[in-house]
Design a protein around this motif. Structure first.
Motif, short mmCIF file in Angstrom:
data_model
loop_
_atom_site.label_atom_id
_atom_site.label_comp_id
_atom_site.label_asym_id
_atom_site.label_seq_id
_atom_site.Cartn_x
_atom_site.Cartn_y
_atom_site.Cartn_z
N PRO A 281 5.24 22.76 34.20
CA PRO A 281 6.35 22.91 34.99
C PRO A 281 7.11 22.03 36.02
O PRO A 281 8.16 21.93 36.09
N TYR B 217 11.91 44.26 34.17
CA TYR B 217 10.70 44.05 35.09
C TYR B 217 10.05 45.33 35.42
O TYR B 217 9.18 45.34 36.57
N MET C 148 1.53 28.33 47.43
CA MET C 148 3.18 27.89 47.78
C MET C 148 3.16 28.33 49.35
O MET C 148 3.97 28.97 49.65
N THR D 129 10.45 24.50 43.02
CA THR D 129 11.46 23.87 42.24
C THR D 129 12.60 23.57 43.03
O THR D 129 13.11 22.48 42.89
N GLY E 142 6.74 29.03 40.65
CA GLY E 142 7.11 27.83 41.04
C GLY E 142 8.46 27.68 41.58
O GLY E 142 9.13 26.58 41.75
N ALA F 50 12.93 35.61 29.02
CA ALA F 50 11.68 36.15 29.28
C ALA F 50 11.45 37.01 27.96
O ALA F 50 12.21 37.60 27.66
N TYR G 246 16.03 19.79 35.16
CA TYR G 246 17.00 20.07 36.19
C TYR G 246 17.48 18.68 36.99
O TYR G 246 18.69 18.74 37.49
N HIS H 65 6.49 39.13 37.09
CA HIS H 65 6.19 37.83 36.45
C HIS H 65 7.07 36.73 37.08
O HIS H 65 7.15 35.78 36.13
N ASN I 123 -0.42 25.33 33.86
CA ASN I 123 0.77 26.11 34.37
C ASN I 123 1.36 25.40 35.72
O ASN I 123 2.24 26.04 36.09
N LEU I 124 0.68 24.57 36.21
CA LEU I 124 1.14 23.74 37.34
C LEU I 124 1.57 22.63 37.07
O LEU I 124 2.78 22.13 37.54
C1 HEM Z 1 6.91 31.74 35.07
C2 HEM Z 1 10.96 29.27 34.54
C3 HEM Z 1 9.18 25.87 37.21
C4 HEM Z 1 5.15 28.24 37.56
C5 HEM Z 1 8.24 31.46 34.76
C6 HEM Z 1 9.20 32.28 34.05
C7 HEM Z 1 10.36 31.46 33.97
C8 HEM Z 1 10.23 30.39 34.45
C9 HEM Z 1 11.60 32.07 33.35
C10 HEM Z 1 8.92 33.70 33.38
C11 HEM Z 1 9.52 34.75 33.78
C12 HEM Z 1 9.18 36.05 33.50
O1 HEM Z 1 8.17 35.93 32.36
O2 HEM Z 1 9.59 37.04 33.77
C13 HEM Z 1 10.97 27.99 35.42
C14 HEM Z 1 11.91 27.14 35.36
C15 HEM Z 1 11.36 26.03 36.00
C16 HEM Z 1 10.01 26.40 36.44
C17 HEM Z 1 13.15 26.99 34.62
C18 HEM Z 1 11.95 24.56 36.39
C19 HEM Z 1 11.27 23.68 36.13
C20 HEM Z 1 7.91 26.05 37.54
C21 HEM Z 1 6.93 25.46 38.65
C22 HEM Z 1 5.88 26.16 38.51
C23 HEM Z 1 6.13 27.21 37.44
C24 HEM Z 1 7.49 23.97 39.30
C25 HEM Z 1 4.49 25.76 39.14
C26 HEM Z 1 4.36 24.72 39.87
C27 HEM Z 1 5.36 29.22 36.88
C28 HEM Z 1 4.44 30.31 36.57
C29 HEM Z 1 4.59 31.36 35.70
C30 HEM Z 1 5.99 31.14 35.66
C31 HEM Z 1 2.75 30.29 37.27
C32 HEM Z 1 4.06 32.59 35.49
C33 HEM Z 1 4.31 33.66 36.50
C34 HEM Z 1 3.80 35.05 35.86
O3 HEM Z 1 3.61 35.31 34.76
O4 HEM Z 1 3.58 35.98 36.91
N1 HEM Z 1 8.96 30.42 35.02
N2 HEM Z 1 9.79 27.66 35.86
N3 HEM Z 1 7.50 27.21 37.09
N4 HEM Z 1 6.08 29.66 36.27
FE1 HEM Z 1 8.02 28.92 36.36
#
Ligand code: HEM
Ligand code: MYR
Length: 412
Positions: free
Chosen positions: A244, A62, A106, A369, A365, A293, A251, A361, A240-241
């Motif tokens: 996920p 990171y 958020m 979650t 969410g 990641a 879960y 990154h 992206n909203l």
């Molecule tokens: C990024 C997991 C739910 C929005 C990520 C990443 C992971 C992850 C592993 C990437 C981290 C990285 O690249 O270093 C999860 C898991 C979820 C979940 C397991 C369970 C369901 C959500 C929810 C939202 C969301 C509910 C939005 C409502 C995002 C966004 C990114 C992201 C926008 C990109 C962040 C960035 O690149 O700066 N998520 N996520 N995620 N997640 Fe989730």
């Protein structure tokens, strides 16, 4: 420690993608153990790839001076799970600006609201259904309805099924091969085009949407140069909203598996918010979901005597870090109690990525979650009369993501 120049321990062979499919969530752990190293080199999808595991490795991963995200993920992941042009592939100021847009959604109030929406939708679902409920199928629908309402994406009551059936292949089938993979791609094509049309209608004022919601916000968001986003990018970010939020169904399915397999812990979780929180944290640590990641090396650098080469694809093992025996006592035991003592380090417990939300990154969410898991667990443990039928639920460590397929019987 030896800090002279060394090559990263390397697995020989032309390509190991097939082993990734076979070994699934154990792929990186297996190699880390074999080479007794926190970084190993392999080849995936025809590319040289570093694999990292553990807290220190997460800190490295990171560090934005060392890794970048532009086109870091393989095209197969961009065409399915992620889309092209979204926040995951941005760096520097552009990333910070776009990420701030996500994080501004958020707020405390908006997280409170999504919790009450999800509770309402569960109630509505259970009232409309017979005794037997398949948790994953039910949750996808409940969450799709929740996601549409919360984001303010225009849709009709009876469209929710269709949205759910197109959103779920984006995460369920992204890692599959053959027809399922194509289904994932095709779902993305259809959803992006549907959303792009809506974006254009909102912009030319032929469609009115609620102004305080995410959809309106993203449609009129201005980038760091004061420009509106391309309609396609708006579609990608809205997905992206939506995607996920629906993926939280995985879960929720795991929550019921944990209730089934660890009844004593579930009994404790009835008691209060903190007990439930620890249960949920342990569900997110213990069960496999997002495998790793992905980033790329920004410029050549040295770490622990190893040379990292510019542009090389790099995976950070999320599952492996959450099960690292250096960080967790008895990592393969389900013990919510361990979270009584957890100090909130941003690099050791990383089911949704590590580091910081705003600069890095880490998942935008994560709070959402956890909140949805919390209300759902409370709702079922304390407000719904149901029983778990005898079942032999199982999931495979090479199914990405795994879906245990829990059933419950509601006593109306
Ligand atoms: C990024 C997991 C739910 C929005 C990520 C990443 C992971 C992850 C592993 C990437 C981290 C990285 O690249 O270093 C999860 C898991 C979820 C979940 C397991 C369970 C369901 C959500 C929810 C939202 C969301 C509910 C939005 C409502 C995002 C966004 C990114 C992201 C926008 C990109 C962040 C960035 O690149 O700066 N998520 N996520 N995620 N997640 Fe989730
Ligand atoms: C999300 O939808 O962002 C949250 C959870 C998704 C987990 C999906 C895991 C599948 C990863 C597939 C990667 C394909 C790489 C070849």
């Amino acid at each position: 420690m030896n800090h002279s120049h060394q090559k990263v321990p390397k697995e020989i062979g032309l390509d190991h993608s097939l082993e990734l499919l076979k070994e699934g969530y154990y792929f990186i752990m297996n190699r880390s153990e074999k080479f007794d190293s926190r970084v190993v080199q392999t080849r995936l999808l025809g590319e040289k790839t570093y694999c990292l595991i553990g807290q220190e490795a997460a800190e490295l991963f990171y560090d934005t001076d060392k890794f970048f995200r532009k086109e870091a993920a393989p095209v197969v992941a961009q065409k399915t799970l992620l889309g092209m042009g979204g926040v995951q592939g941005l760096d520097g100021d552009e990333h910070r600006h776009r990420k701030a847009m996500f994080m501004s959604l958020m707020t405390k109030e908006s997280l409170k609201e999504i919790q009450s929406i999800v509770k309402e939708e569960w109630t509505r679902y259970l009232e409309a259904h017979e005794k037997e409920v398949k948790v994953f199928e039910a949750a996808k629908l409940v969450l799709a309805r929740t996601a549409l309402r919360w984001t303010g994406v225009p849709s009709h009551e009876h469209d929710a099924d269709d949205w759910a059936s197109k959103l779920s292949p984006l995460f369920e089938m992204a890692s599959k091969v053959g027809p399922k993979h194509l289904k994932s791609r095709w779902s993305r094509v259809q959803l992006e085009s549907r959303l792009e049309k809506l974006v254009k209608q909102v912009r030319n004022r032929s469609l009115d949407v609620e102004r305080h919601r995410a959809f309106y916000h993203v449609v009129w968001h201005r980038d760091e140069n004061g420009e509106l986003l391309d309609p396609h990018i708006v579609a990608v970010e809205i997905l992206n909203l939506l995607r996920p939020i629906v993926a939280i169904a995985v879960y929720l399915d795991f929550i019921f598996l944990a209730i089934n397999d660890y009844p004593k812990e579930a009994e404790l979780a009835k008691q209060g918010y903190d007990e439930r929180h620890r249960f949920i944290q342990e569900v997110r640590r213990y069960y496999p979901f997002f495998p790793f990641a992905i980033a790329r090396v920004k410029k050549d650098f040295m770490w622990k005597g190893y040379t990292f080469k510019k542009n090389t694809m790099t995976l950070l093992d999320l599952y492996g870090t959450n099960h690292d025996p250096e960080l967790w006592d008895e990592p393969h035991q389900f013990m919510p109690k361990r979270f009584e003592k957890w100090e909130g380090n941003p690099f050791d417990f990383i089911p949704q990525g590590g580091g910081e939300f705003d600069i890095g990154h880490r998942c935008a969410g994560e709070w959402l979650t956890v909140d949805i898991m919390q209300v759902t667990l409370d709702y079922f443990l304390n407000h719904v009369n149901y029983e778990l039928p005898k079942q032999k639920p199982d999931y495979r460590m090479n199914d990405i993501p795994p879906i245990p397929g829990m059933k419950i019987y509601i006593k109306h």
